[in-house]
Write an enzyme that holds these catalytic residues in place. Structure first.
Site, PDB file in Angstrom:
ATOM      1  N   GLY A   1     -39.248 -79.509  39.038  1.00 16.03           N
ATOM      2  CA  GLY A   1     -39.225 -78.728  40.282  1.00 16.03           C
ATOM      3  C   GLY A   1     -37.798 -78.469  40.719  1.00 16.03           C
ATOM      4  O   GLY A   1     -37.222 -79.241  41.493  1.00 16.03           O
TER       5      GLY A   1
ATOM      6  N   SER B   1     -36.198 -74.611  40.786  1.00 19.43           N
ATOM      7  CA  SER B   1     -36.113 -73.306  41.450  1.00 19.43           C
ATOM      8  C   SER B   1     -37.028 -73.236  42.669  1.00 19.43           C
ATOM      9  O   SER B   1     -38.104 -73.839  42.700  1.00 19.43           O
ATOM     10  CB  SER B   1     -36.477 -72.189  40.471  1.00 19.43           C
ATOM     11  OG  SER B   1     -35.554 -72.142  39.405  1.00 19.43           O
TER      12      SER B   1
ATOM     13  N   SER C   1     -42.785 -74.714  35.078  1.00 24.75           N
ATOM     14  CA  SER C   1     -43.519 -74.644  33.820  1.00 24.75           C
ATOM     15  C   SER C   1     -44.452 -75.836  33.635  1.00 24.75           C
ATOM     16  O   SER C   1     -44.086 -76.979  33.954  1.00 24.75           O
ATOM     17  CB  SER C   1     -42.545 -74.588  32.637  1.00 24.75           C
ATOM     18  OG  SER C   1     -41.688 -73.484  32.737  1.00 24.75           O
TER      19      SER C   1
ATOM     20  N   GLU D   1     -31.087 -78.577  28.455  1.00 23.46           N
ATOM     21  CA  GLU D   1     -31.985 -77.427  28.571  1.00 23.46           C
ATOM     22  C   GLU D   1     -31.368 -76.149  28.025  1.00 23.46           C
ATOM     23  O   GLU D   1     -32.062 -75.318  27.430  1.00 23.46           O
ATOM     24  CB  GLU D   1     -32.367 -77.222  30.031  1.00 23.46           C
ATOM     25  CG  GLU D   1     -33.298 -76.039  30.255  1.00 23.46           C
ATOM     26  CD  GLU D   1     -33.701 -75.863  31.705  1.00 23.46           C
ATOM     27  OE1 GLU D   1     -34.379 -74.858  32.003  1.00 23.46           O
ATOM     28  OE2 GLU D   1     -33.342 -76.713  32.545  1.00 23.46           O
TER      29      GLU D   1
ATOM     30  N   GLU E   1     -26.078 -64.155  35.020  1.00 27.02           N
ATOM     31  CA  GLU E   1     -24.929 -64.015  35.917  1.00 27.02           C
ATOM     32  C   GLU E   1     -24.381 -65.380  36.341  1.00 27.02           C
ATOM     33  O   GLU E   1     -23.161 -65.588  36.425  1.00 27.02           O
ATOM     34  CB  GLU E   1     -25.322 -63.199  37.152  1.00 27.02           C
ATOM     35  CG  GLU E   1     -25.649 -61.737  36.879  1.00 27.02           C
ATOM     36  CD  GLU E   1     -27.040 -61.542  36.296  1.00 27.02           C
ATOM     37  OE1 GLU E   1     -27.362 -60.403  35.915  1.00 27.02           O
ATOM     38  OE2 GLU E   1     -27.804 -62.521  36.227  1.00 27.02           O
TER      39      GLU E   1
END
Length: 381
Positions: free
Chosen positions: A135, A137, A169, A252, A369
């Site tokens: 958890g 975002s 996810s 990741e 970005e």
């Protein structure tokens, strides 16, 4: 360049002693495909959820490979795990169920967890009996993790968590979710963050599906409505969440999945019956393979540094950004020569799925970005 040569090219650059392991994994996967255990897919490490397949891998010692034996793992090296991971990705195997737990939660618990947490969770991860979600975002936050608004307040019996996470996810099948939350207010946005392990299901945690453009359910919205967890749920030190998350993102962002999500598509296109005699197609394939070789060396170098206990955040961001661009270029190259067909079979159907998944490549693991700003900041310092 044919499909077999493309597959064998992954052997280069690793010690000869790992060839036997690679061959054993490859034969297992070939047998699985022949028996109908799974059909190769692009992006299967994100969308291929099959707990039974994860269990079969665990039965062969290919989940939790680098977890120490003392904690129920197999005590294998990072390079051995890298070889297994490459073969799973190249085959398009459905590894999404255990992926997050194996890739980043297990290393995080090893680095930051208590002995109680290590003995409770790590053996279950190695047996593919415990699946984790992350958890991070939040709505309106995206890749800017320092702006998270989920709060964790210390209470008599532990911690009370309140907030919403999105794009989480496999939360719908996870047995636990690691939540990044703000525990303290500080002038520095990166301070005052902490991580918590929230066991699932939880009566005050609601998980709602987020259906992607291809109709699949992989992502979720996770709502924590004053969810109380025990004090033992704190992962690491209070206020140290930013450092811990940064280390996790190294795992990741830099793995071979950042360059091999579309390799099953590239291999299928490289078959003589699909590639044909078009010199333009052959030239494009050659350029893509040369980029893949270079990216693989970069990814492998980051894996070696992570294995040595380093936290190469900038190099990991570079792998992820360049890998994302490469994987999108693979899909574009194939699309110039093949028409996607979601109702078809083989290459056309695989391409159709890849076209739908490509936009997400630029977001997951950090927006392009954000990653470029990390690299630019380091270069300018």
């Amino acid at each position: 360049m044919n499909a077999q040569a493309l597959a064998l090219g992954a052997v280069a650059g690793l010690p000869d002693g790992l060839r036997e392991l690679r061959v054993r994994v490859r034969r297992f996967l070939e047998d699985e495909i022949a028996a109908g255990g799974f059909a190769p897919e692009v992006d299967a490490w994100m969308s291929g959820v099959d707990p039974a397949f994860s269990g079969r891998l665990a039965g062969r010692g290919w989940v939790g490979m680098t977890i120490p034996v003392a904690y129920g793992g197999h005590g294998r090296t990072a390079l051995e795990r890298y070889v297994v991971t490459e073969e799973l990705l190249a085959a398009g195997a459905p590894v999404a169920a255990h992926w997050i737990a194996d890739r980043q939660i297990a290393p995080s618990i090893l680095r930051n967890g208590t002995e109680q947490q290590k003995h409770r969770y790590l053996p279950q991860i190695a047996r593919a009996q415990s699946f984790f979600a992350i958890g991070m975002s939040e709505p309106d936050s995206g890749s800017d993790l320092a702006s998270v608004r989920t709060r964790a307040v210390e209470v008599e019996d532990g911690w009370r968590l309140t907030g919403t996470k999105v794009w989480t996810s496999v939360a719908h099948l996870a047995t636990a979710v690691v939540v990044l939350a703000r525990t303290d207010d500080a002038g520095d946005r990166h301070a005052g963050l902490s991580q918590f392990i929230v066991d699932l299901p939880h009566p005050a945690v609601t998980i709602r599906p987020i259906i992607t453009i291809d109709g699949a359910h992989h992502f979720n919205e996770v709502v924590l409505d004053d969810a109380v967890i025990p004090a033992s749920g704190l992962l690491g030190r209070r206020g140290d969440g930013w450092r811990q998350v940064t280390a996790e993102l190294g795992n990741e962002r830099s793995g071979p999945e950042r360059i091999l999500s579309t390799l099953p598509l590239l291999r299928e296109w490289a078959r003589p019956e699909n590639l044909g005699d078009d010199p333009v197609a052959h030239a494009e394939l050659g350029r893509l393979v040369s980029r893949l070789v270079a990216l693989r060396r970069l990814s492998l170098s980051v894996a070696e540094r992570l294995a040595e206990g380093e936290s190469p955040a900038v190099a990991a961001a570079l792998v992820k950004d360049l890998g994302t661009e490469f994987e999108g270029d693979v899909v574009d190259a194939v699309r110039r020569h093949v028409a996607p067909d979601p109702g078809g079979r083989g290459l056309a159907a695989m391409l159709a799925k890849a076209v739908l998944h490509v936009p997400a490549f630029t977001l997951r693991g950090g927006a392009s970005e954000i990653l470029r700003s990390i690299v630019a900041k380091e270069l300018s310092s």
